[in-house]
Enzyme design. Structure first.
Site, PDB file in Angstrom:
ATOM      1  N   TYR A 164      34.348   3.881 -18.211  1.00  0.00           N
ATOM      2  CA  TYR A 164      33.176   3.055 -17.915  1.00  0.00           C
ATOM      3  C   TYR A 164      31.918   3.885 -18.160  1.00  0.00           C
ATOM      4  CZ  TYR A 164      29.761   0.109 -15.658  1.00  0.00           C
ATOM      5  OH  TYR A 164      28.663  -0.686 -15.437  1.00  0.00           O
ATOM      6  N   ASP A 245      29.592  12.059 -20.220  1.00  0.00           N
ATOM      7  CA  ASP A 245      28.906  11.145 -19.315  1.00  0.00           C
ATOM      8  C   ASP A 245      29.035  11.738 -17.918  1.00  0.00           C
ATOM      9  OD1 ASP A 245      28.307   9.193 -17.459  1.00  0.00           O
ATOM     10  OD2 ASP A 245      29.176   7.554 -18.627  1.00  0.00           O
ATOM     11  N   LYS A 272      22.067   7.737 -11.536  1.00  0.00           N
ATOM     12  CA  LYS A 272      22.370   7.761 -10.101  1.00  0.00           C
ATOM     13  C   LYS A 272      21.410   8.638  -9.283  1.00  0.00           C
ATOM     14  CE  LYS A 272      26.352   5.426 -10.853  1.00  0.00           C
ATOM     15  NZ  LYS A 272      26.478   4.017 -10.560  1.00  0.00           N
TER      16      LYS A 272
HETATM   17  C1  LIG Z   1      30.168   7.075 -15.483  1.00  0.00           C
HETATM   18  C2  LIG Z   1      29.086   6.056 -15.533  1.00  0.00           C
HETATM   19  N1  LIG Z   1      28.345   5.946 -16.631  1.00  0.00           N
HETATM   20  C3  LIG Z   1      27.351   5.048 -16.724  1.00  0.00           C
HETATM   21  C4  LIG Z   1      27.070   4.204 -15.681  1.00  0.00           C
HETATM   22  C5  LIG Z   1      25.977   3.190 -15.818  1.00  0.00           C
HETATM   23  O1  LIG Z   1      24.892   3.547 -15.045  1.00  0.00           O
HETATM   24  P1  LIG Z   1      23.837   2.412 -14.591  1.00  0.00           P
HETATM   25  O2  LIG Z   1      24.549   1.543 -13.621  1.00  0.00           O
HETATM   26  O3  LIG Z   1      22.714   3.199 -14.013  1.00  0.00           O
HETATM   27  O4  LIG Z   1      23.443   1.698 -15.835  1.00  0.00           O
HETATM   28  C6  LIG Z   1      27.814   4.283 -14.506  1.00  0.00           C
HETATM   29  C7  LIG Z   1      27.538   3.381 -13.388  1.00  0.00           C
HETATM   30  O5  LIG Z   1      28.277   3.222 -12.468  1.00  0.00           O
HETATM   31  C8  LIG Z   1      28.852   5.237 -14.426  1.00  0.00           C
HETATM   32  O6  LIG Z   1      29.609   5.334 -13.338  1.00  0.00           O
END
Ligand SMILES: Cc1ncc(COP(=O)(O)O)c(C=O)c1O
Length: 441
Positions: A164, A245, A272
């Site tokens: 994700y 990520d 975050k």
């Molecule tokens: C690993 C990861 N990447 C990207 C995102 C996306 O971030 P945002 O919700 O700030 O768009 C999340 C969100 O939970 C995440 O857990």
């Protein structure tokens, strides 16, 4: 009906009873949900916040405590999916936001905070020569991917089944119809040889490999270090951009999971908590890649975003990193998470229930199976009802966490909270053991 009466029921019957109890106990949230459905699909504007029979509406929060609109109080073990590292309304964060607010917001100009936060991040995270801000983790990943494609002149992007990276980069069950339309190559997390072969087969077409060094939302599943080292070596060999990520995992040491593992990607994405709890995203990495965004260059890539340098986020982010999430605090928090995970696994063993708490440091997830979890598909056979029953059971006991068993710790939870949390899990296991033992393997 308290869940002590759930004994001798099937899992489905126990879930129905728990949902009925949830509905009985939360009339205001039920009404708010029905009203919300009139203006938003399913009453929802962020999919992960929905759960059956309806989500609780939170009225206020302070420190580690939440209060819903029916007046129930919860200890927050969700920690806003890792964004809530500082707890709610932390005085240090509130002060920084108030001070920034007084000076005015949205100047349409650079401000005195943005470079300070960028500097702090470059000092902390080994891969960051330079960094740019966005408004979300999703946006950061999109920027990293399009940068890699533009830099390499290649089309394809390797991602991992069950990964994700945001609302348009979601690979649960292989992908989503509303994903961004890139040419994805789907690999299997922690499958070292299979992934190496897939990279070699696509080597001249791959722009990037995008991976979370531990799947956070995907289930607290750590990548094997040798798997990540293979990715580092193979991408380097073929001029493919390796993107970590670290939207969630950057909190797993002062320098993120990359520092803990000693593996340096080409680009890293963030989000975050780094914005102090305000909307935040960032992407950064190798000087030669980021330098393409230098607007003084005639061939510069343009990267827009009205709120990229928004004053409140920048000020809150600096306060958090300098005053609260110090390297020592990072160490302490993650050590307390490791200990909590051990205690939860021990509780499962003692109760004779296949509970498995996975993760690293302050990020963890509870799975209802004894089989090892190396990738999200390993949990496919777990009946959804096991997650539902636990989630509603913990809400009834005053603890807030995600339906899928995801937990992230904040700096304002303490040892007494953890003791109460473990005791609540033990009580849940004791109460529901017959149902769980009859259903789970
Ligand atoms: C690993 C990861 N990447 C990207 C995102 C996306 O971030 P945002 O919700 O700030 O768009 C999340 C969100 O939970 C995440 O857990």
């Amino acid at each position: 009906m308290p869940d002590t009466n759930l004994r001798n029921l099937t899992l489905d019957e126990a879930v129905k009873a728990a949902e009925a109890e949830h509905t009985r106990a939360n009339p205001q949230s039920a009404t708010r949900f029905e009203e919300a459905c009139r203006a938003m699909p399913g009453g929802n504007t962020r999919t992960v916040l929905h759960y059956s029979p309806f989500p609780l509406t939170i009225a206020r929060a302070e420190g580690s405590r939440l209060e819903d609109i029916d007046g129930h109080r919860y200890t927050d073990y969700l920690g806003e999916y890792t964004a809530g590292l500082y707890g709610h309304s932390h005085p240090v964060i509130m002060k920084a936001i108030r001070e920034a607010l007084e000076g005015g917001i949205s100047f349409g100009a650079p401000n005195r905070w943005e470079a300070a936060l960028a500097q702090l991040m470059c000092e902390r995270f080994p891969s960051l020569d330079l960094v740019r801000f966005t408004n979300s983790g999703t946006e950061s990943n999109m920027m990293a991917v399009v940068s890699a494609r533009a830099a390499t002149g290649r089309e394809k992007v390797m991602v991992f089944n069950g990964g994700y990276h945001g609302g348009v980069l979601s690979f649960a069950g292989g992908g989503s119809p509303i994903n961004a339309p890139f040419a994805f190559v789907l690999a299997t997390y922690n499958d070292l040889e299979g992934t190496r072969t897939l990279i070699e087969q696509n080597a001249t077409a791959l722009a990037a490999v995008l991976i979370e060094p531990m799947m956070g939302g995907g289930g607290g599943i750590a990548a094997r270090p040798e798997f990540l080292r293979m990715l580092r070596e193979t991408t380097e060999k073929h001029g493919i951009v390796l993107i970590f990520d670290e939207v969630m995992t950057s909190r797993l040491s002062a320098g993120g999971l990359q520092a803990r593992l000693g593996i340096v990607p080409d680009l890293t994405t963030f989000g975050k908590y780094l914005g102090g709890g305000m909307s935040f995203g960032a992407f950064g990495g190798r000087e030669d890649l980021l330098a393409r965004f230098d607007p003084r260059r005639p061939d510069a890539w343009s990267h827009a975003g009205t709120f990229n340098n928004n004053v409140l986020t920048m000020a809150a982010g600096i306060a958090g990193l300098t005053q609260l999430f110090t390297p020592e605090a990072a160490e302490r928090l993650n050590a307390s998470g490791d200990l909590l995970r051990q205690r939860l696994n021990e509780a499962g063993r003692k109760a004779g229930v296949p509970l498995q708490c996975s993760g690293i440091g302050s990020i963890m997830a509870i799975h209802w199976q004894s089989r090892a979890v190396e990738r999200p598909s390993d949990t496919a056979d777990t009946p959804a009802g096991a997650r539902t029953l636990f989630h509603l059971g913990m809400l009834q006991r005053g603890f807030y966490l995600a339906r899928r068993g995801f937990i992230s710790l904040s700096l304002v939870l303490d040892e007494r909270d953890h003791e109460r949390f473990v005791a609540a899990v033990e009580d849940y296991l004791e109460t529901t053991r017959p149902v769980l033992q009859a259903t789970l393997s």
